[in-house]
Scaffold this motif. Structure first.
Motif, PDB file in Angstrom:
ATOM      1  N   ARG A 197       0.856  -1.176   0.000  1.00  0.00           N
ATOM      2  CA  ARG A 197       0.000   0.000   0.000  1.00  0.00           C
ATOM      3  C   ARG A 197       0.896   1.232   0.000  1.00  0.00           C
ATOM      4  O   ARG A 197       1.703   1.411   0.898  1.00  0.00           O
ATOM      5  CB  ARG A 197      -0.910   0.024   1.224  1.00  0.00           C
ATOM      6  N   ASP A 210      -6.778  -2.267  -5.820  1.00  0.00           N
ATOM      7  CA  ASP A 210      -8.142  -2.265  -5.276  1.00  0.00           C
ATOM      8  C   ASP A 210      -9.163  -2.201  -6.393  1.00  0.00           C
ATOM      9  O   ASP A 210     -10.230  -2.790  -6.319  1.00  0.00           O
ATOM     10  CB  ASP A 210      -8.350  -1.156  -4.231  1.00  0.00           C
ATOM     11  N   ARG A 211      -8.803  -1.499  -7.460  1.00  0.00           N
ATOM     12  CA  ARG A 211      -9.730  -1.442  -8.599  1.00  0.00           C
ATOM     13  C   ARG A 211      -9.671  -2.724  -9.432  1.00  0.00           C
ATOM     14  O   ARG A 211     -10.694  -3.245  -9.867  1.00  0.00           O
ATOM     15  CB  ARG A 211      -9.373  -0.231  -9.458  1.00  0.00           C
ATOM     16  N   ASP A 226     -11.765  -5.484  -7.851  1.00  0.00           N
ATOM     17  CA  ASP A 226     -13.183  -5.312  -7.515  1.00  0.00           C
ATOM     18  C   ASP A 226     -14.000  -6.312  -8.337  1.00  0.00           C
ATOM     19  O   ASP A 226     -13.464  -7.010  -9.213  1.00  0.00           O
ATOM     20  CB  ASP A 226     -13.643  -3.854  -7.693  1.00  0.00           C
ATOM     21  N   SER A 250      -1.426  -0.602  -4.396  1.00  0.00           N
ATOM     22  CA  SER A 250      -2.481   0.405  -4.489  1.00  0.00           C
ATOM     23  C   SER A 250      -2.343   1.424  -3.374  1.00  0.00           C
ATOM     24  O   SER A 250      -1.738   1.149  -2.343  1.00  0.00           O
ATOM     25  CB  SER A 250      -3.849  -0.260  -4.406  1.00  0.00           C
ATOM     26  N   SER A 307      -4.896   2.504  -1.800  1.00  0.00           N
ATOM     27  CA  SER A 307      -5.887   2.128  -0.794  1.00  0.00           C
ATOM     28  C   SER A 307      -6.294   0.686  -1.036  1.00  0.00           C
ATOM     29  O   SER A 307      -6.716   0.342  -2.133  1.00  0.00           O
ATOM     30  CB  SER A 307      -7.103   3.037  -0.910  1.00  0.00           C
ATOM     31  N   MET A 308      -6.122  -0.152  -0.051  1.00  0.00           N
ATOM     32  CA  MET A 308      -6.534  -1.552  -0.195  1.00  0.00           C
ATOM     33  C   MET A 308      -7.687  -1.787   0.763  1.00  0.00           C
ATOM     34  O   MET A 308      -7.497  -1.759   1.978  1.00  0.00           O
ATOM     35  CB  MET A 308      -5.369  -2.482   0.177  1.00  0.00           C
ATOM     36  N   ASN A 309      -8.882  -2.022   0.215  1.00  0.00           N
ATOM     37  CA  ASN A 309      -9.995  -2.319   1.110  1.00  0.00           C
ATOM     38  C   ASN A 309     -10.001  -3.817   1.432  1.00  0.00           C
ATOM     39  O   ASN A 309      -9.236  -4.600   0.865  1.00  0.00           O
ATOM     40  CB  ASN A 309     -11.322  -1.881   0.474  1.00  0.00           C
ATOM     41  N   ALA A 324     -10.400  -6.232  -1.452  1.00  0.00           N
ATOM     42  CA  ALA A 324      -9.220  -6.353  -2.307  1.00  0.00           C
ATOM     43  C   ALA A 324      -8.145  -7.207  -1.628  1.00  0.00           C
ATOM     44  O   ALA A 324      -7.515  -8.050  -2.272  1.00  0.00           O
ATOM     45  CB  ALA A 324      -8.660  -4.972  -2.638  1.00  0.00           C
ATOM     46  N   THR A 335     -11.494   7.892  -0.277  1.00  0.00           N
ATOM     47  CA  THR A 335     -10.555   7.246  -1.201  1.00  0.00           C
ATOM     48  C   THR A 335     -10.446   8.071  -2.478  1.00  0.00           C
ATOM     49  O   THR A 335      -9.355   8.311  -2.993  1.00  0.00           O
ATOM     50  CB  THR A 335     -11.039   5.824  -1.567  1.00  0.00           C
TER      51      THR A 335
END
Ligand code: AMP
Length: 403
Positions: free
Chosen positions: A46, A157-158, A161, A186, A188-190, A193, A325
């Protein structure tokens, strides 16, 4: 302890190549992740936007490529063509400046497949592009997947998805399980992800987490205004601040065209980055910004990720982003590579609550300002309590509240 590129295991030829592009000291993310990727471990990285993410993986990949083998050894998957082009250019620059015989191929959809097949005959070791087209060419046996040792998933993360994850899995599945390394990067890693990345990686991935924050040299402002004044405010900011390169973000991609037209009407050199338009038109808009033919790029979140236009000084949120984000991604288009930048959000009364939410979630210090005589002037809290704003000669004027 701070490490230099040499103690991270990067070779002299690559270090001198980096010097030629002005890179001498590894950034935080490079310090934490290069060693892990070099050891061929699966990794989830990240990294804040503009923090040197691309070199974080390209350097160890260059180190690990077997130069005696002329076949695909690494695949880099990106969600947008623009990002693929940026990664490709960085890989080509590194090869040229280091003198290493490492070739890359840009394999993206909506572009001539025949030319890409021609390029693949040069047996590039690095394949960079979109998952769909890469799968296509693997199936057509134009890309030998069994020799691929590393798969990098940029903007993970994208890419992970629900829309894209199956495509990524399909690419990974074509490579040999025992010998492959997967690296996910990324800003942002949710949780979704991270779960998908763990499922895809053969071994437990190592987390290299730089804090989810923006470069400190970015200053965050907001201006309270009426909706109808936003275009004129943009003009005043760009002219008043003498901003050479500004990106204006809006929430609804359908409004890009009309916004560009309005800005042009105000004699501003604005271009639009439309998600759905043809690739060459998008490329032209980006090139116009890079080469100073345009001073404003109007874009939506669809295309903001990974966009690296050098020298963007101002980000203007004409609409307040829907979540933190997306604020981070937008703001990260400025303040890149140690430069300073300003993010100015234009909020109507109704949008102020989104600003307050961003303040809370991102723990950012937003300065409440207004434009006066071409400058951003702080709104004094005391002053604001007593007074309210009206508009006069296109300037926001604070006057006493009516009883
Ligand atoms: P990226 O995060 O990969 O989009 O990189 C953002 C910008 O930072 C690019 O223009 C890179 O060339 C530059 N950059 C990458 N690594 C470094 C470094 N160690 N020192 C200075 N600039 C860097």
């Amino acid at each position: 302890m701070e490490k230099d590129f040499s103690s991270l295991g990067i070779s002299e030829e690559l270090i001198s190549a980096l010097k030629k592009q002005g890179v001498t000291k590894p950034t935080d993310v490079q310090q934490s992740a290069i060693g892990v990727i070099l050891e061929k471990k699966d990794a989830i990285v990240r990294a804040e936007t503009g923090s040197g993410k691309t070199l974080t993986y390209l350097l160890p990949i260059f180190m690990n490529i077997d130069l005696s083998l002329r076949s695909a050894q690494c695949i880099v998957l990106t969600p947008t063509h623009e990002l693929a082009v940026q990664v490709y250019k960085q890989a080509e620059l590194l090869a040229e400046n280091s003198g290493m015989d490492i070739r890359s191929a840009l394999i993206i959809g909506n572009a001539g497949m025949a030319r890409q097949i021609e390029k693949l005959k040069e047996k590039p070791q690095i394949i960079i592009g979109s998952a769909g087209r890469i799968i296509d060419l693997i199936e057509k046996k134009k890309i030998p997947a069994h020799t691929v040792k590393t798969i990098v998933v940029d903007e993970a993360d994208r890419m992970l998805d629900h829309m894209n994850v199956d495509m990524v899995k399909s690419v990974v599945k074509t490579t040999l399980k025992n010998s492959r390394q997967t690296v996910f990067l990324s800003a942002s890693m949710n949780a979704e992800a991270v779960a998908a990345a763990k499922e895809i990686a053969v071994n437990e991935p190592v987390f290299c987490m730089a804090e989810e924050k923006l470069p400190e040299l970015i200053t965050h402002y907001y201006i309270e205004c009426e909706l109808r004044d936003k275009i004129n405010l943009i003009r005043k900011i760009v002219r008043g601040e003498k901003a050479p390169k500004t990106i204006v973000f809006i929430n609804n991609p359908e409004n890009i065209e009309v916004t560009v037209k309005k800005l042009n009407y105000h004699s501003l050199k604005a271009v639009g980055l439309y998600g759905g338009t043809r690739r060459d038109e998008r490329r032209k808009a980006i090139n116009d910004m890079i080469h100073g033919k345009a001073e404003i790029l109007v874009a939506s979140d669809l295309v903001s990720r990974g966009l690296d236009i050098p020298g963007v000084t101002h980000i203007i949120n004409m609409d307040i982003p829907e979540n933190s984000t997306s604020y981070l991604h937008r703001a990260g288009r400025t303040g890149r590579g140690g430069k300073s930048g300003k993010v100015i959000s234009l909020a109507t009364k109704g949008e102020i609550r989104y600003i307050n939410r961003l303040k809370r979630e991102l723990k950012l210090n937003f300065k409440n300002v207004y434009m006066r005589e071409g400058a951003l002037v702080p709104v004094n809290a005391d002053f604001k309590r007593k007074k309210t704003y009206t508009h006069k000669n296109n300037d926001t004027v604070y006057t006493k509240k009516q009883k």
